[in-house]
Design a protein around this motif. Structure first.
Motif, PDB file in Angstrom:
ATOM      1  N   ALA A 119      -6.784   4.740   6.609  1.00  0.00           N
ATOM      2  CA  ALA A 119      -6.348   4.935   5.213  1.00  0.00           C
ATOM      3  C   ALA A 119      -7.327   6.157   5.232  1.00  0.00           C
ATOM      4  O   ALA A 119      -8.688   6.097   5.197  1.00  0.00           O
ATOM      5  CB  ALA A 119      -6.377   4.125   4.345  1.00  0.00           C
ATOM      6  N   PRO A 171       3.522   3.014   9.255  1.00  0.00           N
ATOM      7  CA  PRO A 171       2.427   2.522   8.535  1.00  0.00           C
ATOM      8  C   PRO A 171       2.172   1.046   8.938  1.00  0.00           C
ATOM      9  O   PRO A 171       3.158   0.361   9.180  1.00  0.00           O
ATOM     10  CB  PRO A 171       3.363   2.621   7.066  1.00  0.00           C
ATOM     11  N   SER A 213      -2.514   8.109   3.314  1.00  0.00           N
ATOM     12  CA  SER A 213      -1.972   6.947   2.755  1.00  0.00           C
ATOM     13  C   SER A 213      -3.020   5.998   2.482  1.00  0.00           C
ATOM     14  O   SER A 213      -4.281   6.123   3.020  1.00  0.00           O
ATOM     15  CB  SER A 213      -1.188   6.231   3.587  1.00  0.00           C
ATOM     16  N   TYR A 214      -2.747   5.002   1.598  1.00  0.00           N
ATOM     17  CA  TYR A 214      -3.964   3.888   1.303  1.00  0.00           C
ATOM     18  C   TYR A 214      -3.871   2.859   2.271  1.00  0.00           C
ATOM     19  O   TYR A 214      -4.554   1.887   2.167  1.00  0.00           O
ATOM     20  CB  TYR A 214      -3.146   3.365  -0.020  1.00  0.00           C
ATOM     21  N   GLY A 215      -2.904   2.790   3.417  1.00  0.00           N
ATOM     22  CA  GLY A 215      -3.228   1.955   4.507  1.00  0.00           C
ATOM     23  C   GLY A 215      -3.271   2.835   5.823  1.00  0.00           C
ATOM     24  O   GLY A 215      -2.965   3.973   5.864  1.00  0.00           O
ATOM     25  N   LYS A 273       0.863  -1.184   0.053  1.00  0.00           N
ATOM     26  CA  LYS A 273      -0.009   0.167  -0.075  1.00  0.00           C
ATOM     27  C   LYS A 273       0.877   1.189  -0.157  1.00  0.00           C
ATOM     28  O   LYS A 273       1.704   1.294   0.918  1.00  0.00           O
ATOM     29  CB  LYS A 273      -0.900  -0.033   1.252  1.00  0.00           C
ATOM     30  N   VAL A 291       2.329   4.839   0.771  1.00  0.00           N
ATOM     31  CA  VAL A 291       2.396   5.614   1.914  1.00  0.00           C
ATOM     32  C   VAL A 291       2.743   6.950   1.541  1.00  0.00           C
ATOM     33  O   VAL A 291       3.810   7.264   0.870  1.00  0.00           O
ATOM     34  CB  VAL A 291       3.462   4.935   2.951  1.00  0.00           C
ATOM     35  N   ASN A 318      -4.450  11.270   7.570  1.00  0.00           N
ATOM     36  CA  ASN A 318      -3.651  10.192   7.029  1.00  0.00           C
ATOM     37  C   ASN A 318      -3.955  10.446   5.384  1.00  0.00           C
ATOM     38  O   ASN A 318      -5.073   9.995   5.053  1.00  0.00           O
ATOM     39  CB  ASN A 318      -4.037   8.848   7.647  1.00  0.00           C
TER      40      ASN A 318
END
Length: 159
Positions: free
Chosen positions: A87, A131, A54-56, A24, A26, A52
């Motif tokens: 996410a 992460p 990010s994708y995670g 994922k 970041v 956040n």
């Protein structure tokens, strides 16, 4: 026969790559002041929003930054906390800071103007986060400029 010698290992390699979980992406979080409340002691209680990007999910554990009002001397904004932020979501933490005399005067001047009194600020530093797909936490740098204005009807509060 020569064709099979190269296609079989390539097929096996591609099959092994496909077995692992996808990584994922970041990205650094966004940090800004959501609210400032003047405390009776003269300290400021900052409600800081961490977004956040990010994708995670990420586990946030602390922040170390500098806050400057206008062109004034910055003060340290430091806090330890535990926030698990999914996410593309955000959460808030409260951190108390002791402003300089110039910062307090600038805030008072802003309050005297009512809801038209906007006060520029700069918040820059780093947040510590881990992460979800990494073993160790790391620091993410951030820097941002924005404005705070007195909240109508709520004494000693700027947003």
């Amino acid at each position: 026969m020569r064709f099979l010698r190269w296609i079989v290992p390539l097929s096996l390699a591609l099959g092994l790559v496909a077995c692992g979980p996808p990584r994922k992406s970041v990205f650094p979080p966004t940090v800004n002041i959501q609210q400032l409340q003047l405390q009776p002691s003269g300290a400021w209680r900052l409600t800081v929003r961490i977004q956040n990007n990010s994708y995670g999910g990420m586990d946030f554990t602390g922040m170390d930054a500098q806050l400057a009002m206008g062109d004034g001397v910055p003060v340290r904004v430091h806090g330890s906390f535990e926030r698990d932020i999914p996410a593309f979501a955000g959460d808030s933490v409260q951190i108390d800071v002791l402003p300089t005399l110039a910062m307090s005067k600038a805030l008072a001047a802003s309050a005297a103007k009512g809801s038209a009194g906007a006060l520029p600020y700069t918040l820059a530093g780093s947040v510590r986060a881990k992460p979800e797909q990494e073993k160790d936490p790391r620091d993410f740098d951030f820097s941002g400029k924005d404005w705070l204005s007195p909240a109508p009807g709520i004494a000693n509060t700027w947003r």
